[in-house]
Design a protein around this motif. Structure first.
Motif, PDB file in Angstrom:
ATOM      1  N   ALA A  35      36.675   7.620  42.422  1.00 33.85           N
ATOM      2  CA  ALA A  35      36.078   8.609  43.319  1.00 33.85           C
ATOM      3  C   ALA A  35      35.466   9.712  42.476  1.00 33.85           C
ATOM      4  N   ASP A  36      34.204   9.994  42.710  1.00 32.15           N
ATOM      5  CA  ASP A  36      33.498  11.090  42.059  1.00 32.15           C
ATOM      6  C   ASP A  36      33.529  12.269  43.019  1.00 32.15           C
ATOM      7  N   VAL A  37      34.198  13.350  42.627  1.00 31.25           N
ATOM      8  CA  VAL A  37      34.399  14.517  43.496  1.00 31.25           C
ATOM      9  C   VAL A  37      33.620  15.692  42.931  1.00 31.25           C
ATOM     10  N   ARG A  38      32.825  16.353  43.783  1.00 29.98           N
ATOM     11  CA  ARG A  38      32.011  17.497  43.351  1.00 29.98           C
ATOM     12  C   ARG A  38      31.990  18.578  44.422  1.00 29.98           C
ATOM     13  N   PHE A  39      32.037  19.839  43.967  1.00 35.77           N
ATOM     14  CA  PHE A  39      31.875  20.975  44.869  1.00 35.77           C
ATOM     15  C   PHE A  39      31.458  22.194  44.056  1.00 35.77           C
ATOM     16  N   CYS A  40      30.797  23.120  44.731  1.00 36.10           N
ATOM     17  CA  CYS A  40      30.333  24.343  44.083  1.00 36.10           C
ATOM     18  C   CYS A  40      31.508  25.311  43.971  1.00 36.10           C
ATOM     19  N   LEU A  41      31.868  25.649  42.754  1.00 39.22           N
ATOM     20  CA  LEU A  41      33.030  26.507  42.524  1.00 39.22           C
ATOM     21  C   LEU A  41      32.798  27.919  43.053  1.00 39.22           C
ATOM     22  N   ALA A  42      31.581  28.422  42.922  1.00 43.27           N
ATOM     23  CA  ALA A  42      31.288  29.787  43.378  1.00 43.27           C
ATOM     24  C   ALA A  42      31.391  29.918  44.893  1.00 43.27           C
ATOM     25  N   GLU A  43      31.133  28.826  45.614  1.00 37.98           N
ATOM     26  CA  GLU A  43      31.182  28.856  47.079  1.00 37.98           C
ATOM     27  C   GLU A  43      32.495  28.333  47.639  1.00 37.98           C
ATOM     28  N   ALA A  44      33.449  28.064  46.777  1.00 38.86           N
ATOM     29  CA  ALA A  44      34.722  27.484  47.208  1.00 38.86           C
ATOM     30  C   ALA A  44      35.685  28.576  47.678  1.00 38.86           C
ATOM     31  N   ASP A  45      35.292  29.309  48.717  1.00 40.55           N
ATOM     32  CA  ASP A  45      36.140  30.382  49.236  1.00 40.55           C
ATOM     33  C   ASP A  45      37.385  29.847  49.931  1.00 40.55           C
ATOM     34  N   PRO A  49      42.034  32.232  45.050  1.00 41.82           N
ATOM     35  CA  PRO A  49      41.381  32.788  43.849  1.00 41.82           C
ATOM     36  C   PRO A  49      42.017  32.329  42.543  1.00 41.82           C
ATOM     37  N   LEU A  50      43.333  32.192  42.514  1.00 45.34           N
ATOM     38  CA  LEU A  50      44.004  31.745  41.290  1.00 45.34           C
ATOM     39  C   LEU A  50      43.576  30.331  40.910  1.00 45.34           C
ATOM     40  N   VAL A  51      43.416  29.460  41.888  1.00 42.02           N
ATOM     41  CA  VAL A  51      42.982  28.086  41.619  1.00 42.02           C
ATOM     42  C   VAL A  51      41.548  28.084  41.099  1.00 42.02           C
ATOM     43  N   ARG A  52      40.665  28.856  41.736  1.00 46.17           N
ATOM     44  CA  ARG A  52      39.273  28.940  41.265  1.00 46.17           C
ATOM     45  C   ARG A  52      39.211  29.465  39.839  1.00 46.17           C
ATOM     46  N   ASP A  53      39.978  30.517  39.567  1.00 46.34           N
ATOM     47  CA  ASP A  53      39.983  31.100  38.218  1.00 46.34           C
ATOM     48  C   ASP A  53      40.505  30.110  37.182  1.00 46.34           C
ATOM     49  N   ASN A  54      41.571  29.385  37.537  1.00 46.49           N
ATOM     50  CA  ASN A  54      42.130  28.400  36.603  1.00 46.49           C
ATOM     51  C   ASN A  54      41.159  27.260  36.350  1.00 46.49           C
ATOM     52  N   LEU A  55      40.471  26.800  37.386  1.00 48.83           N
ATOM     53  CA  LEU A  55      39.465  25.750  37.196  1.00 48.83           C
ATOM     54  C   LEU A  55      38.355  26.240  36.268  1.00 48.83           C
ATOM     55  N   ALA A  56      37.897  27.457  36.492  1.00 47.75           N
ATOM     56  CA  ALA A  56      36.819  28.012  35.670  1.00 47.75           C
ATOM     57  C   ALA A  56      37.256  28.166  34.212  1.00 47.75           C
ATOM     58  N   GLU A  57      38.508  28.534  34.003  1.00 47.25           N
ATOM     59  CA  GLU A  57      38.991  28.772  32.644  1.00 47.25           C
ATOM     60  C   GLU A  57      39.386  27.480  31.927  1.00 47.25           C
ATOM     61  N   PHE A  58      40.178  26.650  32.578  1.00 43.88           N
ATOM     62  CA  PHE A  58      40.749  25.492  31.906  1.00 43.88           C
ATOM     63  C   PHE A  58      39.944  24.203  32.076  1.00 43.88           C
ATOM     64  N   GLU A  59      39.023  24.168  33.015  1.00 49.80           N
ATOM     65  CA  GLU A  59      38.216  22.970  33.267  1.00 49.80           C
ATOM     66  C   GLU A  59      36.726  23.272  33.109  1.00 49.80           C
ATOM     67  N   LYS A  65      25.682  23.789  34.955  1.00 49.32           N
ATOM     68  CA  LYS A  65      24.949  25.056  34.978  1.00 49.32           C
ATOM     69  C   LYS A  65      24.756  25.607  36.387  1.00 49.32           C
ATOM     70  N   ARG A  66      24.864  24.750  37.390  1.00 49.67           N
ATOM     71  CA  ARG A  66      24.732  25.179  38.785  1.00 49.67           C
ATOM     72  C   ARG A  66      26.067  25.559  39.403  1.00 49.67           C
ATOM     73  N   ASP A  67      27.098  25.660  38.555  1.00 48.91           N
ATOM     74  CA  ASP A  67      28.448  26.029  38.957  1.00 48.91           C
ATOM     75  C   ASP A  67      29.100  24.968  39.851  1.00 48.91           C
ATOM     76  N   VAL A  68      28.715  23.711  39.646  1.00 47.72           N
ATOM     77  CA  VAL A  68      29.295  22.602  40.392  1.00 47.72           C
ATOM     78  C   VAL A  68      30.392  21.979  39.540  1.00 47.72           C
ATOM     79  N   TYR A  69      31.584  21.948  40.107  1.00 47.66           N
ATOM     80  CA  TYR A  69      32.733  21.324  39.451  1.00 47.66           C
ATOM     81  C   TYR A  69      32.738  19.845  39.814  1.00 47.66           C
ATOM     82  N   GLY A  70      32.916  19.003  38.828  1.00 43.89           N
ATOM     83  CA  GLY A  70      32.940  17.563  39.080  1.00 43.89           C
ATOM     84  C   GLY A  70      34.042  16.882  38.308  1.00 43.89           C
ATOM     85  N   CYS A  71      34.698  15.942  38.949  1.00 40.83           N
ATOM     86  CA  CYS A  71      35.716  15.140  38.276  1.00 40.83           C
ATOM     87  C   CYS A  71      35.718  13.745  38.861  1.00 40.83           C
ATOM     88  N   VAL A  72      36.244  12.808  38.088  1.00 46.09           N
ATOM     89  CA  VAL A  72      36.338  11.422  38.515  1.00 46.09           C
ATOM     90  C   VAL A  72      37.808  11.047  38.564  1.00 46.09           C
TER      91      VAL A  72
END
Length: 76
Positions: A35-45, A49-59, A65-72
């Motif tokens: 499964a390829d999972v994608r979402f915009c981190l900036a719009e993930a309200d 906030p702690l989860v968003r911050d951890n994703l931005a820092e550790f992942e 460049k469009r702030d889209v987080y993706g994982c498989v």
């Protein structure tokens, strides 16, 4: 935990089933086992906030460049 949070806003998450590569049995290249999972981190309200911050820092390598987080996610 992240999967449960993703399911809270399915309209903002793109999940695409894809075929897994590599060696396999009779189902190789026939069955979508990743499964390829994608979402915009900036719009993930909908994420705490702690989860968003951890994703931005550790992942950060999974964020484009469009702030889209993706994982498989692959089946074992």
């Amino acid at each position: 935990l992240l999967l449960l949070l993703l399911l809270r806003r399915p309209d903002r998450v793109k999940i695409r089933a894809v075929r897994s590569g590599g060696p396999g049995g009779q189902n190789v290249n026939k069955v979508n086992t990743k499964a390829d999972v994608r979402f915009c981190l900036a719009e993930a309200d909908w994420l705490p906030p702690l989860v968003r911050d951890n994703l931005a820092e550790f992942e950060s390598s999974r964020i484009n460049k469009r702030d889209v987080y993706g994982c498989v996610v692959a089946a074992a």
